[in-house]
Design a protein around this motif. Structure first.
Motif, mmCIF file in Angstrom:
data_model
loop_
_atom_site.group_PDB
_atom_site.id
_atom_site.type_symbol
_atom_site.label_atom_id
_atom_site.label_comp_id
_atom_site.label_asym_id
_atom_site.label_seq_id
_atom_site.Cartn_x
_atom_site.Cartn_y
_atom_site.Cartn_z
ATOM 1 N N ASP A 118 21.530 -0.195 -2.380
ATOM 2 C CA ASP A 118 20.206 -0.487 -2.923
ATOM 3 C C ASP A 118 20.189 -1.720 -3.825
ATOM 4 O OD1 ASP A 118 21.593 0.471 -5.082
ATOM 5 O OD2 ASP A 118 20.162 2.062 -5.596
ATOM 6 N N GLY A 119 21.151 -2.613 -3.629
ATOM 7 C CA GLY A 119 21.194 -3.834 -4.409
ATOM 8 C C GLY A 119 20.562 -5.003 -3.673
ATOM 9 N N VAL A 120 21.160 -6.160 -3.828
ATOM 10 C CA VAL A 120 20.636 -7.402 -3.267
ATOM 11 C C VAL A 120 21.627 -7.965 -2.252
ATOM 12 C CG1 VAL A 120 20.188 -9.828 -3.829
ATOM 13 C CG2 VAL A 120 19.199 -8.019 -5.242
ATOM 14 N N VAL A 121 21.114 -8.423 -1.118
ATOM 15 C CA VAL A 121 21.907 -9.172 -0.141
ATOM 16 C C VAL A 121 21.361 -10.600 -0.128
ATOM 17 C CG1 VAL A 121 22.605 -9.413 2.266
ATOM 18 C CG2 VAL A 121 22.347 -7.127 1.258
ATOM 19 N N THR A 122 22.139 -11.522 -0.665
ATOM 20 C CA THR A 122 21.695 -12.913 -0.787
ATOM 21 C C THR A 122 22.176 -13.734 0.403
ATOM 22 O OG1 THR A 122 21.821 -12.783 -3.203
ATOM 23 C CG2 THR A 122 21.756 -14.980 -2.226
ATOM 24 N N LEU A 123 21.253 -14.430 1.034
ATOM 25 C CA LEU A 123 21.627 -15.423 2.043
ATOM 26 C C LEU A 123 22.105 -16.646 1.265
ATOM 27 C CD1 LEU A 123 18.569 -14.989 4.436
ATOM 28 C CD2 LEU A 123 20.849 -13.956 4.662
ATOM 29 N N GLU A 124 23.424 -16.718 1.038
ATOM 30 C CA GLU A 124 23.933 -17.730 0.107
ATOM 31 C C GLU A 124 24.239 -19.038 0.847
ATOM 32 O OE1 GLU A 124 26.263 -17.337 -4.015
ATOM 33 O OE2 GLU A 124 27.560 -17.116 -2.260
ATOM 34 N N VAL A 125 23.150 -19.687 1.219
ATOM 35 C CA VAL A 125 23.217 -20.995 1.874
ATOM 36 C C VAL A 125 22.388 -21.966 1.048
ATOM 37 C CG1 VAL A 125 23.602 -20.021 4.158
ATOM 38 C CG2 VAL A 125 21.258 -20.434 3.390
ATOM 39 N N PHE A 126 22.668 -23.263 1.230
ATOM 40 C CA PHE A 126 22.123 -24.263 0.321
ATOM 41 C C PHE A 126 21.347 -25.370 1.026
ATOM 42 C CE2 PHE A 126 26.386 -23.021 -1.616
ATOM 43 C CZ PHE A 126 25.854 -21.953 -2.326
ATOM 44 N N ARG A 127 20.959 -25.121 2.258
ATOM 45 C CA ARG A 127 20.154 -26.097 3.000
ATOM 46 C C ARG A 127 19.004 -25.373 3.678
ATOM 47 N NH1 ARG A 127 24.362 -29.383 6.678
ATOM 48 N NH2 ARG A 127 24.539 -27.297 7.577
ATOM 49 N N GLU A 128 17.873 -26.052 3.775
ATOM 50 C CA GLU A 128 16.670 -25.429 4.322
ATOM 51 C C GLU A 128 16.890 -24.916 5.740
ATOM 52 O OE1 GLU A 128 11.927 -26.408 5.123
ATOM 53 O OE2 GLU A 128 13.233 -27.927 4.231
ATOM 54 N N ALA A 129 17.512 -25.721 6.598
ATOM 55 C CA ALA A 129 17.698 -25.303 7.980
ATOM 56 C C ALA A 129 18.573 -24.055 8.065
ATOM 57 C CB ALA A 129 18.315 -26.445 8.797
ATOM 58 N N ASP A 130 19.645 -24.022 7.260
ATOM 59 C CA ASP A 130 20.518 -22.849 7.256
ATOM 60 C C ASP A 130 19.778 -21.617 6.753
ATOM 61 O OD1 ASP A 130 22.736 -24.148 8.271
ATOM 62 O OD2 ASP A 130 23.566 -24.626 6.310
ATOM 63 N N PHE A 131 18.945 -21.803 5.730
ATOM 64 C CA PHE A 131 18.192 -20.665 5.195
ATOM 65 C C PHE A 131 17.190 -20.132 6.213
ATOM 66 C CE2 PHE A 131 14.134 -19.371 3.226
ATOM 67 C CZ PHE A 131 14.533 -18.142 2.738
ATOM 68 N N GLU A 132 16.393 -21.020 6.792
ATOM 69 C CA GLU A 132 15.355 -20.569 7.728
ATOM 70 C C GLU A 132 15.981 -19.841 8.912
ATOM 71 O OE1 GLU A 132 12.327 -20.487 7.083
ATOM 72 O OE2 GLU A 132 11.956 -22.035 5.577
ATOM 73 N N GLU A 133 17.079 -20.396 9.421
ATOM 74 C CA GLU A 133 17.741 -19.763 10.549
ATOM 75 C C GLU A 133 18.338 -18.419 10.152
ATOM 76 O OE1 GLU A 133 20.287 -21.433 14.213
ATOM 77 O OE2 GLU A 133 21.186 -21.852 12.254
#
Length: 283
Positions: free
Chosen positions: A244-259
């Motif tokens: 029940d915590g947080v899962v962070t998409l730990e990426v630092f570029r817009e394209a990587d995040f959106e994908e």
């Protein structure tokens, strides 16, 4: 296929998050664009200098009305188990300063690094004797205990998994009643398994940092580089243990995040659909 501007929404037990380094711009610019799309935003204060002003922090707090929480990553320069006493003490001050400045955001967690040396990757654990490890744990314990005492925090202080087996630092975490930030991206990169995190340390686990490693061995890349079967198994394991915590998409570029956001949303939808199918079949 990437669906730009995907918004993550699900009834999972955990919150899916993003970092504050997705778009070219400062923390405020990133949070304003991410608010309403994710359940948590990891504010990256990788450097001790250049923190937001009190007015900017107040604005970040107001943006949380969109429904997200914050996690806070403390400075990478803080070497909390350094053999250099002056450097270790300076690291304590850097971390305490960030925690005190961000306390008004009521973060879900503060993420801290404890290096084997003075930075990630500069010390091979296989080259350390048992006496070296005992001394390292003692230095880490002194630093983390002081941070906890000065901030009044324990389980929201989450020590991140880095480039060594987390079992090495786990006795310190348990002795001080601290939290855990599990960078599964690091474990996937280095070939470590997840059983220890999802069993022994599960009660302390507050943050999971998820990212892929590209063919050039650069991590913090899109989930496209995580085999789909492995990604499904990972999410299923989190759901099975009711994380029940947080899962962070730990990426630092817009394209990587959106994908990555699109991939994560599709995987959760697939797991949910499979569960409903099983329920209907068993009814």
């Amino acid at each position: 296929m990437v669906t730009k501007n995907t918004t993550y929404a699900s009834d999972t037990s955990f919150r899916l998050g993003a970092t504050s380094f997705v778009y070219p711009g400062d923390w405020r610019f990133n949070v304003e664009r991410l608010a309403g799309r994710v359940g948590d935003i990891e504010l990256l204060f990788f450097e001790a200098a250049g923190m937001p002003t009190p007015q900017e922090f107040a604005h970040l707090a107001s943006l949380a009305s969109a429904g997200h929480s914050y996690t806070v990553h403390t400075p990478l320069s803080a070497s909390l188990a350094s053999t250099d006493e002056a450097r270790r003490l300076r690291g304590i001050e850097e971390v305490v300063d960030v925690i005190q400045r961000t306390a008004g955001l009521d973060p879900h967690a503060w993420i801290l690094h404890v290096y084997l040396g003075d930075s990630e990757g500069d010390t091979n654990p296989e080259g350390l004797s048992e006496a070296d490890l005992v001394a390292w744990r003692a230095r880490a314990t002194r630093a983390l205990a002081e941070i906890a005492a000065r901030t009044g925090e324990n389980q929201r202080l989450c020590v991140e998994s880095l480039d060594y087996d987390y079992r090495l630092i786990a006795p310190v975490i348990e002795a001080l009643d601290l939290g855990v930030a599990w960078d599964i991206g690091h474990d996937l990169r280095d070939g470590r398994t997840s059983e220890f995190m999802l069993t022994t340390l599960l009660p302390r686990l507050k943050v999971v940092q998820w990212h892929g490693t590209d063919p050039d061995d650069r991590d913090h890349r899109s989930l496209r580089f995580v085999p789909r079967a492995d990604a499904l198994a990972f999410l299923q394991a989190l759901l099975d243990c009711n994380f029940d915590g947080v899962v962070t998409l730990e990426v630092f570029r817009e394209a990587d995040f959106e994908e990555s956001l699109t991939i994560a949303s599709e995987l959760v939808a697939k797991i949910t659909a499979n569960a409903r199918t099983r329920e209907s079949r068993d009814a």
